[in-house]
Motif scaffolding. Structure first.
Motif, PDB file in Angstrom:
ATOM      1  N   PRO A 261       9.576  -0.921  18.698  1.00 50.64           N
ATOM      2  CA  PRO A 261       9.959   0.390  19.222  1.00 50.64           C
ATOM      3  C   PRO A 261       9.975   0.445  20.742  1.00 50.64           C
ATOM      4  O   PRO A 261      10.679   1.261  21.331  1.00 50.64           O
ATOM      5  CB  PRO A 261       8.907   1.329  18.643  1.00 50.64           C
ATOM      6  CG  PRO A 261       7.723   0.442  18.393  1.00 50.64           C
ATOM      7  CD  PRO A 261       8.294  -0.883  17.990  1.00 50.64           C
TER       8      PRO A 261
ATOM      9  N   ASN B 274      16.395  10.046  24.433  1.00 51.99           N
ATOM     10  CA  ASN B 274      16.150   9.278  23.214  1.00 51.99           C
ATOM     11  C   ASN B 274      14.651   9.123  23.079  1.00 51.99           C
ATOM     12  O   ASN B 274      13.982   8.680  24.014  1.00 51.99           O
ATOM     13  CB  ASN B 274      16.825   7.903  23.277  1.00 51.99           C
ATOM     14  CG  ASN B 274      16.525   7.058  22.047  1.00 51.99           C
ATOM     15  OD1 ASN B 274      15.590   6.278  22.030  1.00 51.99           O
ATOM     16  ND2 ASN B 274      17.335   7.227  21.011  1.00 51.99           N
TER      17      ASN B 274
ATOM     18  N   ASN C  89      11.111   8.216  20.448  1.00 49.32           N
ATOM     19  CA  ASN C  89      10.633   7.461  19.290  1.00 49.32           C
ATOM     20  C   ASN C  89       9.152   7.759  19.114  1.00 49.32           C
ATOM     21  O   ASN C  89       8.384   7.723  20.077  1.00 49.32           O
ATOM     22  CB  ASN C  89      10.852   5.961  19.530  1.00 49.32           C
ATOM     23  CG  ASN C  89      10.881   5.178  18.238  1.00 49.32           C
ATOM     24  OD1 ASN C  89      11.036   5.735  17.164  1.00 49.32           O
ATOM     25  ND2 ASN C  89      10.739   3.876  18.343  1.00 49.32           N
TER      26      ASN C  89
ATOM     27  N   TYR D  30       7.947   4.674  11.799  1.00 51.42           N
ATOM     28  CA  TYR D  30       8.482   5.142  13.071  1.00 51.42           C
ATOM     29  C   TYR D  30       9.676   6.057  12.810  1.00 51.42           C
ATOM     30  O   TYR D  30      10.348   5.947  11.777  1.00 51.42           O
ATOM     31  CB  TYR D  30       8.975   3.987  13.954  1.00 51.42           C
ATOM     32  CG  TYR D  30       7.995   2.867  14.198  1.00 51.42           C
ATOM     33  CD1 TYR D  30       6.620   3.087  14.232  1.00 51.42           C
ATOM     34  CD2 TYR D  30       8.452   1.561  14.419  1.00 51.42           C
ATOM     35  CE1 TYR D  30       5.740   2.051  14.473  1.00 51.42           C
ATOM     36  CE2 TYR D  30       7.585   0.521  14.671  1.00 51.42           C
ATOM     37  CZ  TYR D  30       6.223   0.767  14.685  1.00 51.42           C
ATOM     38  OH  TYR D  30       5.346  -0.261  14.924  1.00 51.42           O
TER      39      TYR D  30
ATOM     40  N   SER E 260      13.056   7.856  15.198  1.00 56.75           N
ATOM     41  CA  SER E 260      13.737   8.086  16.467  1.00 56.75           C
ATOM     42  C   SER E 260      14.327   9.490  16.493  1.00 56.75           C
ATOM     43  O   SER E 260      14.669  10.057  15.449  1.00 56.75           O
ATOM     44  CB  SER E 260      14.841   7.047  16.689  1.00 56.75           C
ATOM     45  OG  SER E 260      15.838   7.140  15.685  1.00 56.75           O
TER      46      SER E 260
ATOM     47  N   TYR F 296      18.358   4.831  12.652  1.00 58.82           N
ATOM     48  CA  TYR F 296      17.213   4.534  13.502  1.00 58.82           C
ATOM     49  C   TYR F 296      17.716   3.921  14.808  1.00 58.82           C
ATOM     50  O   TYR F 296      18.426   2.915  14.802  1.00 58.82           O
ATOM     51  CB  TYR F 296      16.251   3.585  12.799  1.00 58.82           C
ATOM     52  CG  TYR F 296      15.009   3.289  13.608  1.00 58.82           C
ATOM     53  CD1 TYR F 296      14.144   4.319  13.988  1.00 58.82           C
ATOM     54  CD2 TYR F 296      14.692   1.995  14.001  1.00 58.82           C
ATOM     55  CE1 TYR F 296      13.001   4.064  14.729  1.00 58.82           C
ATOM     56  CE2 TYR F 296      13.545   1.719  14.735  1.00 58.82           C
ATOM     57  CZ  TYR F 296      12.713   2.758  15.105  1.00 58.82           C
ATOM     58  OH  TYR F 296      11.585   2.496  15.840  1.00 58.82           O
TER      59      TYR F 296
ATOM     60  N   PRO G  74      16.004   3.257  18.515  1.00 60.92           N
ATOM     61  CA  PRO G  74      15.068   3.264  19.640  1.00 60.92           C
ATOM     62  C   PRO G  74      15.705   2.576  20.853  1.00 60.92           C
ATOM     63  O   PRO G  74      15.717   1.350  20.961  1.00 60.92           O
ATOM     64  CB  PRO G  74      13.877   2.458  19.102  1.00 60.92           C
ATOM     65  CG  PRO G  74      14.497   1.495  18.144  1.00 60.92           C
ATOM     66  CD  PRO G  74      15.733   2.140  17.588  1.00 60.92           C
TER      67      PRO G  74
ATOM     68  N   GLY H 237      13.754   0.016  22.669  1.00 62.10           N
ATOM     69  CA  GLY H 237      13.171  -0.977  21.774  1.00 62.10           C
ATOM     70  C   GLY H 237      14.082  -2.160  21.556  1.00 62.10           C
ATOM     71  O   GLY H 237      15.154  -2.288  22.157  1.00 62.10           O
TER      72      GLY H 237
END
Length: 747
Positions: free
Chosen positions: A328, A426, A428, A449, A451, A487, A489, A492
């Motif tokens: 992440p 953005n 997360n 997790y 986002s 998803y 991130p 990440g």
């Protein structure tokens, strides 16, 4: 709700495996204040050393872990109000003979005779510090996390010296208490000492460590007892300014030559004995080692580790979340702005950064980060701010649970920035549990997790769990991942989304019973990795059986046989060189075999080779060979030549003609990566490295030459020269030369 129940069930299962006892409690060393001054000259002739605490009886860790060491090691420790002193006299089996790679700092552990100390300052069997040297005096230092990992990119201020005689080599070090973090008024630390002697073909430690684990395993550390607590940390502020001058020419873009004049620096502030604040203003990372280029024949992005010093301390609190393929937070994204319109990352200078990290209590750790990058108007890149908050709670003996929130904010104020697809933010968030049993036999992880973006859609989550068991004979593990198609991130590293996978593995370890055998161990592993899209369709499977082993002289060998199935999720060129791609939805299967061998580092001439032969996409074939030759003029000069060769042929690519008919084109590609390198270590303070890389796949040649002079501890002068060329005609693409001077000042 189902995902949350799955997470809670897995946490409960993992928690039942945790234990609390310290394994090597009986190995205790009582350290007393120094009675007299000490000079770091590699000689143990001061009276203070004669009265210092001493341990000698090391236990062999490999090739067996049931015997006393064949080579003697005497370790002494003492301290005063400023320094922790450590010395090691490493006696030699063959007089005046030792093996080292060079005088380069943070050397490769397995190819140098060395002595290392692992210090668990909080006695939590999870975090700590490591210091040491090879037999020629090259320093090693790193910050420890996750019970055994040593981040060698961590660098701090300390002193050491090494001397030699016919019977032994002696290492002597003074580590400032200001350079490490520890609990105030504590009289108990975890500690272990490790010795590798390649001539004697053994690795040993003071507190015994099972041979299937590294000697860095804090689960098996002994106990360092202080007669009086180490000094209460006083105000500790380190200022590390730099000045830089340089010239950059971009011949490819025909830009005018630019002259650089830059001032900046870092500040380290000890907020407490266990909490540190790092500040950076106008940082420059031109002296950081260049990445070793790799052939990329995968469909997904390659991963390169973080080397920038500002991001290193307590880095596990930030980039330790996740797995190899679901990260992440990936600090190398900071300073890179993704243009969604072109798909190109734009390099952006960092204006400032701040990090606070460390222990709140013995059970709680915290990490705070805030970094801001500059805008680039002509490329439509906005100012971007990156921030992260992470909180971690220790559970049981060595396990922990952590939560985090990451935010990337883009300050969009032009139409070009909007056209380039930059989102306003953005984010997360996530929760993660890490299992580590007290004996290190059981390890595992489970997380969830999510986002958050302005255009957030359903399925913006990632979940994974793993559980592994490893003892002296068996390796058994299970991993699974579930990642939604939305998803995202942005700070990440997640090469692919929209999948579920499972990855079971079983392995058997064999140790020879004969003491005269030259084999240290061999293991056979069976591994299967399968991917399904979230509609339930199988998209990938890789299944292989592998044989791996190591000899007592540290030579190693490997062999594998594998089967691959791929159903392409999008058009893909298997060579990544601009050829006609295989079509989305097409199915491909092949088998492959491989062999590998790395020679013993005891010899001055060394070599390694790995190979892969078999099928490939489109009913084609691929031969891949990676080799490296090296010779060292011990300990000052090391010369190496590494080569990656790939030959892909017979690949069938369907092509639709103008009349609607389909024909197949047979394609072939052959390309190399060539990497000669020269390392000259004049002393353990003066280094020169020249690294040349020719990469036919990316159509680039790179030359990097770096001179480093460590004129004072942690203070350096750098001269860095870089060239990039087009390989087909040797035309210069860009060129730069940088002079940088930094100085570490403790206030």
């Amino acid at each position: 709700m189902k995902r949350l129940l799955l997470l809670l069930f897995t946490l409960t299962t993992f928690s039942s495996l945790a234990q609390t006892a310290k394994r090597n409690e009986i190995f205790q060393m009582l350290i007393k204040p120094a009675k007299g001054s000490l000079k770091m000259d590699g000689k143990l002739d001061e009276a203070a050393w004669l009265e210092a605490a001493k341990v000698s009886d090391f236990v062999m860790c490999n090739p067996t872990d049931t015997l006393c060491s064949n080579v003697r090691t005497d370790v002494r420790m003492t301290y005063d109000d400023k320094y922790l002193y450590i010395s090691a006299e490493c006696f030699l089996k063959d007089q005046s003979r030792y093996v080292v790679e060079s005088l380069k700092r943070d050397f490769s552990f397995g190819i140098n005779d060395n002595f290392l100390v692992f210090i668990d300052t909080f006695d939590d069997k999870t975090t700590g510090f490591s210091f040491g040297a090879n037999a020629a005096g090259a320093q090693w230092d790193g910050q420890m996390s996750e019970g055994a990992k040593v981040n060698l990119n961590w660098d701090n201020k300390w002193e050491s010296s090494t001397s030699y005689n016919k019977e032994s080599w002696i290492w002597e070090a003074a580590i400032p208490f200001k350079s490490i973090r520890y609990k105030n008024n504590s009289t108990r630390w975890g500690i272990n000492f490790s010795r590798l002697d390649l001539q004697a073909k053994e690795k040993s430690a003071w507190a015994p460590v099972p041979r299937q684990f590294p000697t860095a395993s804090l689960a098996y550390s002994g106990v360092l007892l202080w007669e009086t607590p180490p000094p209460t940390p006083k105000q500790n502020i380190s200022v590390i300014p730099y000045v830089l001058s340089g010239v950059t020419s971009n011949y490819e873009a025909q830009d005018p030559t630019s002259f650089r004049k830059q001032i900046g620096g870092d500040i380290k502030v000890a907020l407490s004995s266990s909490m540190n604040m790092d500040l950076t203003i106008n940082p420059d990372f031109s002296q950081v080692d260049v990445d070793r280029q790799q052939t990329n024949l995968d469909r997904f992005e390659l991963f390169y580790p973080e080397k920038r010093q500002f991001f290193i301390e307590n880095s596990d609190l930030f980039d330790g979340f996740g797995t190899e393929t679901i990260r992440p937070f990936f600090s190398r994204r900071i300073g890179l702005a993704l243009n969604n319109r072109t798909g190109i990352y734009e390099q952006t200078p960092i204006t400032y950064g701040a990090r606070v990290s460390g222990k709140l209590t013995n059970d709680w750790r915290i990490g705070l980060l805030n970094v801001q990058s500059q805008r680039i108007d002509d490329k439509g890149v906005p100012t971007q701010n990156y921030s992260m908050v992470a909180l971690q709670r220790k559970l049981f003996a060595r396990s922990n649970i952590g939560i985090f929130m990451i935010n990337k904010q883009s300050f969009i104020d032009t139409e070009l920035q909007r056209q380039n697809g930059f989102a306003e933010f953005n984010r997360n968030i996530g929760v993660e549990y890490n299992l580590a049993s007290s004996n290190n036999f059981w390890t595992g992880k489970v997380f969830y997790y999510q986002s958050i973006s302005p255009d957030a859609k359903a399925n913006n989550f990632a979940h994974a769990a793993s559980l592994a068991y490893k003892d002296n004979h068996w390796i058994v593990s299970w991993k699974h991942q579930w990642v939604g198609d939305s998803y995202n991130p942005e700070v990440g590293y997640v090469p692919r989304v929209n999948y579920t996978n499972i990855n079971p593995e079983v392995g058997k370890i064999f140790y020879p019973k004969s003491k005269t055998s030259q084999l240290f161990y061999a293991q056979i592993r069976l591994n299967s990795l399968s991917f399904w899209n979230n509609s339930g369709g199988l998209t990938d499977n890789t299944t292989y059986i592998a044989l791996e082993g190591k000899m007592k002289d540290q030579a190693s060998f490997s062999a594998f046989h594998g089967y691959d199935y791929v159903r392409l999720l999008y058009d893909f060129d298997p060579t990544r060189m601009g050829n006609i791609p295989e079509k989305k939805g097409s199915e491909h299967t092949w088998r492959s075999v491989g062999l590998g061998y790395t020679s013993s580092p005891i010899k001055l001439f060394t070599y390694s080779v790995t190979s892969r032969f078999g099928g490939y996409y489109g009913n084609g074939n691929r031969t891949g060979i990676t080799g490296e030759l090296g010779y060292r003029f011990q300990p000052h000069v090391g010369i190496s030549m590494a080569v990656d060769y790939n030959n892909i042929w017979g690949v069938e690519v369907p092509v639709t003609q103008a009349d609607g008919s389909t024909t197949k084109i047979i394609s072939a590609s052959e390309f190399w990566i060539i990497r000669p390198k020269v390392d000259i270590t004049f002393t353990n303070k003066l280094f020169f490295t020249t690294f040349f890389q020719l990469n036919q796949q990316t159509k680039n040649m790179n030359l990097n030459a770096r001179l480093q002079w460590r004129y004072k501890p942690a203070s350096d002068f750098f001269l860095v020269y870089t060239d990039n060329y087009l390989p087909e005609n040797f035309h210069i693409r860009n060129r730069s030369i940088v002079l940088k001077l930094n100085y570490w000042l403790n206030l």
